[in-house]
Design a protein around this motif. Structure first.
Motif, PDB file in Angstrom:
ATOM      1  N   GLN A  70      -2.902   7.533  -8.462  1.00  0.00           N
ATOM      2  CA  GLN A  70      -1.828   7.861  -7.513  1.00  0.00           C
ATOM      3  C   GLN A  70      -2.178   9.131  -6.746  1.00  0.00           C
ATOM      4  OE1 GLN A  70       1.475   7.797 -10.426  1.00  0.00           O
ATOM      5  NE2 GLN A  70       2.567   6.516  -8.960  1.00  0.00           N
ATOM      6  N   ASP A  73       4.473  -2.647  -8.017  1.00  0.00           N
ATOM      7  CA  ASP A  73       4.116  -1.226  -7.908  1.00  0.00           C
ATOM      8  C   ASP A  73       3.843  -0.759  -6.476  1.00  0.00           C
ATOM      9  OD1 ASP A  73       4.405  -0.068 -10.340  1.00  0.00           O
ATOM     10  OD2 ASP A  73       2.313  -0.286 -10.977  1.00  0.00           O
ATOM     11  N   ALA A  74       4.118  -1.600  -5.481  1.00  0.00           N
ATOM     12  CA  ALA A  74       3.763  -1.232  -4.094  1.00  0.00           C
ATOM     13  C   ALA A  74       4.318   0.138  -3.706  1.00  0.00           C
ATOM     14  CB  ALA A  74       4.240  -2.301  -3.122  1.00  0.00           C
ATOM     15  N   SER A  75       5.587   0.390  -4.017  1.00  0.00           N
ATOM     16  CA  SER A  75       6.141   1.676  -3.584  1.00  0.00           C
ATOM     17  C   SER A  75       5.670   2.815  -4.494  1.00  0.00           C
ATOM     18  CB  SER A  75       7.667   1.614  -3.513  1.00  0.00           C
ATOM     19  OG  SER A  75       8.159   1.260  -4.771  1.00  0.00           O
ATOM     20  N   CYS A 135       2.235   3.667  -2.873  1.00  0.00           N
ATOM     21  CA  CYS A 135       2.217   4.085  -1.469  1.00  0.00           C
ATOM     22  C   CYS A 135       3.638   4.214  -0.951  1.00  0.00           C
ATOM     23  CB  CYS A 135       1.429   3.070  -0.647  1.00  0.00           C
ATOM     24  SG  CYS A 135       1.127   3.629   1.027  1.00  0.00           S
ATOM     25  N   ARG A 136       4.216   5.386  -1.173  1.00  0.00           N
ATOM     26  CA  ARG A 136       5.615   5.616  -0.789  1.00  0.00           C
ATOM     27  C   ARG A 136       5.812   5.531   0.718  1.00  0.00           C
ATOM     28  NH1 ARG A 136       5.117   9.422  -4.199  1.00  0.00           N
ATOM     29  NH2 ARG A 136       5.498   8.478  -6.224  1.00  0.00           N
ATOM     30  N   SER A 137       4.832   6.009   1.459  1.00  0.00           N
ATOM     31  CA  SER A 137       4.986   6.076   2.919  1.00  0.00           C
ATOM     32  C   SER A 137       4.896   4.704   3.571  1.00  0.00           C
ATOM     33  CB  SER A 137       3.877   6.956   3.483  1.00  0.00           C
ATOM     34  OG  SER A 137       2.623   6.335   3.233  1.00  0.00           O
ATOM     35  N   GLY A 138       4.411   3.704   2.830  1.00  0.00           N
ATOM     36  CA  GLY A 138       4.274   2.370   3.415  1.00  0.00           C
ATOM     37  C   GLY A 138       3.107   2.259   4.384  1.00  0.00           C
TER      38      GLY A 138
END
Ligand code: UD1
Ligand code: F6R
Length: 365
Positions: free
Chosen positions: A285, A306-308, A311-314
């Motif tokens: 991460q 686990d996508a978010s 990578c929170r920002s997308g």
């Protein structure tokens, strides 16, 4: 013989739920592992001071994927040798060593010469091969046939996953006298039983990988970052891309990122980061965060859901794969990369089954 497929590589990628089933057939017995070829030799292997893995190309990568769980389940130190490099260095091999020689064909010249060298030095020599009756199978003291079925595409795909599974069974068999790791072994054995189903699941990413490939056709290079159980996945994914898609690609140890590779990062260079769940997850991460802060063009492979978390920002492209026992995750994670290499090759107009300058079996030095 290709049936409904356009190429052998494609057929062999999609065959993996079946080839893995045949690799395990008759060998997961009553909650334990039965490897007929090793059972008389387990005591000797347990007494050895070191396991030395020897192979070339994809077979070396499979052994690298096996290294962490062999160390964990057996407690024996493992060292890795590319066959040609062992010969170039005439590296030390001792009577107390167990040399494990891995080769799909069982006929690779460097691997066979390394076998002769290990035999001369008195090591116990164990073969892991797909080819019954091959020179490797005949000249080793004992071994395991991976039973993946004949592999025709020059790029090794189904043999890679079967080699990892065969070595997982080998590690479980060697470690089976240890009471303290019984629960861990049970969990891995149960992971092995459900592996073919999870492989079928991950193969459904085919269309998504074709789409990803179309976005990468004109890239000059592709980096793949992995660590821990999936360092080998990074090397093997990159090897597939370079050998069939004829695109420069490097697999890298994520822990080495700051020691050089980070200088390459910009908004154009595509980077695949493998960040499925295991003990290294939080480290991956932070690797992703550091790459994003340098505007890296990221494709992140993570566990389902686990996508978010990765990578929170997308701003990354995300490939979600089924989560399996951590040490078996390399078997799942390589499959989207095999599909990517396949589609990239077809889209770039190159010969998938017969890559330029390569032969299926490298019988000369
Ligand atoms: C064997 C039979 C399999 C049968 C099964 C039933 C063969 C080739 N395999 O499988 O058809 O269904 O028993 O119990 O007849 N070996 C090496 N080096 C290698 C690989 C293997 O020396 O690189 C040796 C093994 O030590 C063993 C023999 O070859 O003595 C067969 O190995 P393997 O096919 O893996 O054994 P089993 O799974 O018991
Ligand atoms: C890559 C590939 C080669 C082989 C290597 C060893 O897709 O096929 O890197 O893995 O030549 O071959 P074997 O396993 O037959 O010893």
């Amino acid at each position: 013989k290709k049936g409904s497929y356009d190429h052998f590589m494609q057929k062999e990628i999609h065959e993996q739920p079946h080839s893995l089933t045949t690799t395990m057939r008759g060998r997961l017995k009553d909650g334990g592992i039965l490897l007929g070829g090793l059972k008389e030799h387990l005591k000797t292997i347990r007494r050895s001071r070191r396991v030395v893995f020897i192979g070339c190309g994809t077979s070396y990568n499979a052994a690298l994927a096996a290294r962490p769980f062999v160390e964990e389940l057996t407690g024996i130190p493992v060292t890795m040798e590319v066959a040609s490099d062992l010969l170039d260095r005439q590296g030390p091999i001792y009577r107390e060593d167990t040399a494990v020689l891995v080769s799909q064909s069982g006929e690779t010249a460097d691997t066979l010469l390394a076998l002769d060298y290990a035999l001369e030095n008195g090591a116990l020599c164990v073969g892991v091969t797909n080819t019954v009756g091959s020179t490797l199978s005949r000249r080793t003291h004992c071994g395991v046939h991976i039973n993946a079925g004949c592999e025709i595409g020059v790029a090794s795909t189904k043999a890679y996953t079967s080699q990892i599974v065969a070595m997982a069974m080998m590690a479980l068999a060697i470690g089976s006298d240890q009471i303290s790791t019984q629960a861990r072994r049970d969990a891995i054995i149960s992971g092995l039983s459900s592996l073919p189903r999870n492989v079928s699941e991950v193969l459904k990413l085919d269309v998504e990988m074709k789409d990803l490939a179309s976005s990468l056709i004109d890239s000059e290079s592709l980096l793949v970052f992995g660590r821990g159980y999936n360092y080998a996945t990074a090397l093997e994914g990159a090897l597939k891309v370079k050998e069939v898609a004829l695109m420069h690609s490097e697999g890298m140890l994520a822990g080495e990122m700051k020691h050089g590779p980070l200088a390459l990062v910009d908004e154009n260079l595509p980077i695949i980061v493998i960040a499925t769940r295991d003990a290294c997850f939080s480290k991956q991460q932070s690797v992703i965060q550091q790459l994003l802060s340098r505007k890296g063009r990221l494709i992140v492979m993570c566990s389902k859901g686990d996508a978010s978390a990765v990578c929170r920002s997308g701003s990354c492209r995300v490939i979600e794969v089924p989560e399996v026992a951590d040490c078996l995750q390399p078997v799942i994670n390589i499959i989207p990369l095999q599909l990517l290499a396949y589609h990239l090759t077809v889209l770039r107009g190159f010969d998938v089954d017969q890559p330029r300058n390569l032969a299926k079996s490298v019988t000369t030095q």
